[in-house]
Design a protein around this motif. Structure first.
Motif, PDB file in Angstrom:
ATOM      1  N   SER A 300     -21.979 -51.840-118.037  1.00 47.41           N
ATOM      2  CA  SER A 300     -20.426 -51.714-117.605  1.00 47.41           C
ATOM      3  C   SER A 300     -20.102 -53.246-117.164  1.00 47.41           C
ATOM      4  O   SER A 300     -20.632 -53.612-116.301  1.00 47.41           O
ATOM      5  CB  SER A 300     -19.940 -50.641-116.642  1.00 47.41           C
ATOM      6  N   VAL A 301     -19.113 -53.868-117.755  1.00 43.71           N
ATOM      7  CA  VAL A 301     -18.478 -55.035-117.379  1.00 43.71           C
ATOM      8  C   VAL A 301     -17.127 -54.723-117.039  1.00 43.71           C
ATOM      9  O   VAL A 301     -16.285 -54.451-117.708  1.00 43.71           O
ATOM     10  CB  VAL A 301     -18.490 -56.235-118.664  1.00 43.71           C
ATOM     11  N   ILE A 302     -16.829 -54.852-115.793  1.00 45.18           N
ATOM     12  CA  ILE A 302     -15.692 -54.537-115.001  1.00 45.18           C
ATOM     13  C   ILE A 302     -14.926 -55.692-114.531  1.00 45.18           C
ATOM     14  O   ILE A 302     -15.654 -56.511-113.575  1.00 45.18           O
ATOM     15  CB  ILE A 302     -16.016 -53.410-113.846  1.00 45.18           C
ATOM     16  N   ASP A 303     -13.679 -55.958-114.826  1.00 51.25           N
ATOM     17  CA  ASP A 303     -12.917 -56.932-114.240  1.00 51.25           C
ATOM     18  C   ASP A 303     -11.531 -56.394-113.724  1.00 51.25           C
ATOM     19  O   ASP A 303     -11.214 -55.299-113.775  1.00 51.25           O
ATOM     20  CB  ASP A 303     -12.628 -58.028-115.343  1.00 51.25           C
ATOM     21  N   THR A 363     -12.725 -52.011-118.035  1.00 53.54           N
ATOM     22  CA  THR A 363     -13.951 -51.701-118.074  1.00 53.54           C
ATOM     23  C   THR A 363     -14.557 -51.524-119.439  1.00 53.54           C
ATOM     24  O   THR A 363     -13.897 -50.620-120.268  1.00 53.54           O
ATOM     25  CB  THR A 363     -14.310 -50.495-117.136  1.00 53.54           C
ATOM     26  N   PHE A 364     -15.417 -52.419-119.971  1.00 56.13           N
ATOM     27  CA  PHE A 364     -16.262 -52.204-121.048  1.00 56.13           C
ATOM     28  C   PHE A 364     -17.616 -51.505-120.840  1.00 56.13           C
ATOM     29  O   PHE A 364     -18.159 -52.404-119.940  1.00 56.13           O
ATOM     30  CB  PHE A 364     -16.239 -53.443-122.145  1.00 56.13           C
ATOM     31  N   THR A 365     -17.957 -50.543-121.483  1.00 52.69           N
ATOM     32  CA  THR A 365     -19.335 -49.998-121.308  1.00 52.69           C
ATOM     33  C   THR A 365     -19.872 -50.022-122.730  1.00 52.69           C
ATOM     34  O   THR A 365     -19.517 -49.380-123.332  1.00 52.69           O
ATOM     35  CB  THR A 365     -18.999 -48.612-120.551  1.00 52.69           C
ATOM     36  N   VAL A 366     -21.108 -50.465-122.283  1.00 54.21           N
ATOM     37  CA  VAL A 366     -21.959 -50.643-123.721  1.00 54.21           C
ATOM     38  C   VAL A 366     -23.050 -49.335-123.610  1.00 54.21           C
ATOM     39  O   VAL A 366     -23.819 -49.426-122.517  1.00 54.21           O
ATOM     40  CB  VAL A 366     -22.684 -51.851-123.822  1.00 54.21           C
TER      41      VAL A 366
END
Length: 372
Positions: A300-303, A363-366
């Motif tokens: 997860s890329v959370i900003d 939040t982008f979750t791969v």
């Protein structure tokens, strides 16, 4: 219960056989009764009564068979005519959907994609027609996407080409020495064009399923730590805090290291670009995440950035798609980063999910399949 075409034909034939069989039995019964009544009235005279029994039987037999031959001939004519009419009717019923489908196919062949054939049954014909409708829908979507792509490419290429043309024309008209600053600007635009063309090429390969992947066991935790370290300076220059969190090391996946690195660089670049100064970006990796009965590794890329409106989320991975004015083409990039990331992850057998609220962050979750 939904009957197949074969079952429908079988049922119709069965009903026809039952009707004709019942008709045959009833007509035979009534006609034989009629023949005996006729024989009694017409043949049973003194000569018949005075004849020996065996001769009476022969007279009765000859009379009945003679009359029955004509009756059977008429009945067979009726049966054949009924069979032909039934065959004509059932063949017409079976070919009506095909005639509609053929007409629609001819329209598509002429370039008319706005075709939709009504689905009136759930049998094989209905499934074929529904598949045809789905195909024409995908063709329309592909045609719309192609038109948008051509328009987007034309727009994206126009800006750097216009800048280069203007600078060169000014230098040519002035007839003066070209300063290095102008050449540097022209070089930047050439680089931008080169990146755009390369991204389009890679994206086209991914969409066509022709992207070559060199998948090997990869320690995703170590690779993410290196990616975070690589972009950390850019984040700090923008006044952002960038952190990486991992509960387990190593986390092994089967992946193309170069392609999967590009995925997370694209996601982190977006997070840095759209997170205001003083914000925070977190990269969190989790091992053995269960989703739809499959086990994945999730990243997860959370900003804490500007967020994305809910109505825009469905288009987020489209080519050149930018959310409102806040995500202008002047903020940098080719507008293909998320689309490339989406297709790269799909090529690895995974998927991306996004959760966002305006002014609250994104939040982008791969999700990537675990390495065996």
């Amino acid at each position: 219960m939904t009957l197949t075409v074969r079952q429908k034909i079988f049922v119709c034939m069965g009903v026809l056989v039952v009707i004709l069989g019942a008709f045959h039995i009833l007509t035979n019964h009534f006609y034989i009764d009629f023949l005996f009544d006729q024989f009694r009235k017409e043949e049973m005279g003194l000569s018949y009564l005075n004849a020996p029994p065996w001769e009476q039987i022969e007279i009765l037999k000859t009379y009945v068979l003679g009359e029955m031959q004509q009756f059977w001939l008429g009945k067979w004519v009726l049966f054949v005519a009924t069979g032909l009419l039934f065959s004509l009717w059932i063949s017409g019923m079976l070919t009506i959907p095909l005639r509609k489908l053929v007409g629609a196919i001819e329209r598509v062949a002429k370039g008319d994609l706005d075709v939709n054939v009504p689905v009136q049954s759930k049998d094989e014909y209905g499934k074929v027609i529904q598949t045809f409708n789905d195909m024409t829908l995908r063709l329309r979507e592909a045609e719309d996407a192609r038109r948008r792509l051509v328009a987007d490419i034309a727009h994206e290429l126009r800006t750097p080409l216009s800048i280069m043309q203007l600078k060169l024309e000014n230098a040519q008209q002035a007839g003066q020495y070209v300063p290095p600053e102008m050449l540097l600007r022209l070089h930047d635009e050439v680089i931008r064009l080169g990146l755009l063309v390369e991204d389009l090429h890679v994206l086209s390969l991914a969409e066509a399923g022709r992207l070559a992947l060199d998948c090997k066991p990869l320690d995703l935790s170590a690779r993410l730590e290196q990616v975070v370290e690589d972009v950390k300076m850019e984040a700090e220059e923008n006044g952002l805090e960038l952190r990486f969190y991992s509960n387990k090391r190593p986390v092994t996946v089967m992946a193309d290291a170069r392609r999967i690195t590009q995925v997370f660089i694209n996601l982190l670049s977006n997070a840095i670009r759209y997170t205001p100064e003083g914000g925070k970006i977190s990269v969190v990796i989790e091992d053995k995440v269960l989703d739809r009965n499959e086990v994945y590794t999730s990243v997860s890329v959370i900003d804490t950035g500007i967020g994305i409106p809910a109505e825009e989320l469905d288009h987020l991975f489209d080519r050149f798609y930018r959310v409102e004015k806040a995500r202008s083409r002047h903020t940098g990039g080719t507008g293909l980063g998320l689309s490339i990331a989406h297709h790269f992850v799909r090529a690895h057998g995974g998927f991306i999910r996004v959760v966002s609220e305006p002014d609250q962050g994104t939040t982008f979750t791969v999700y990537l399949p675990l390495g065996k």
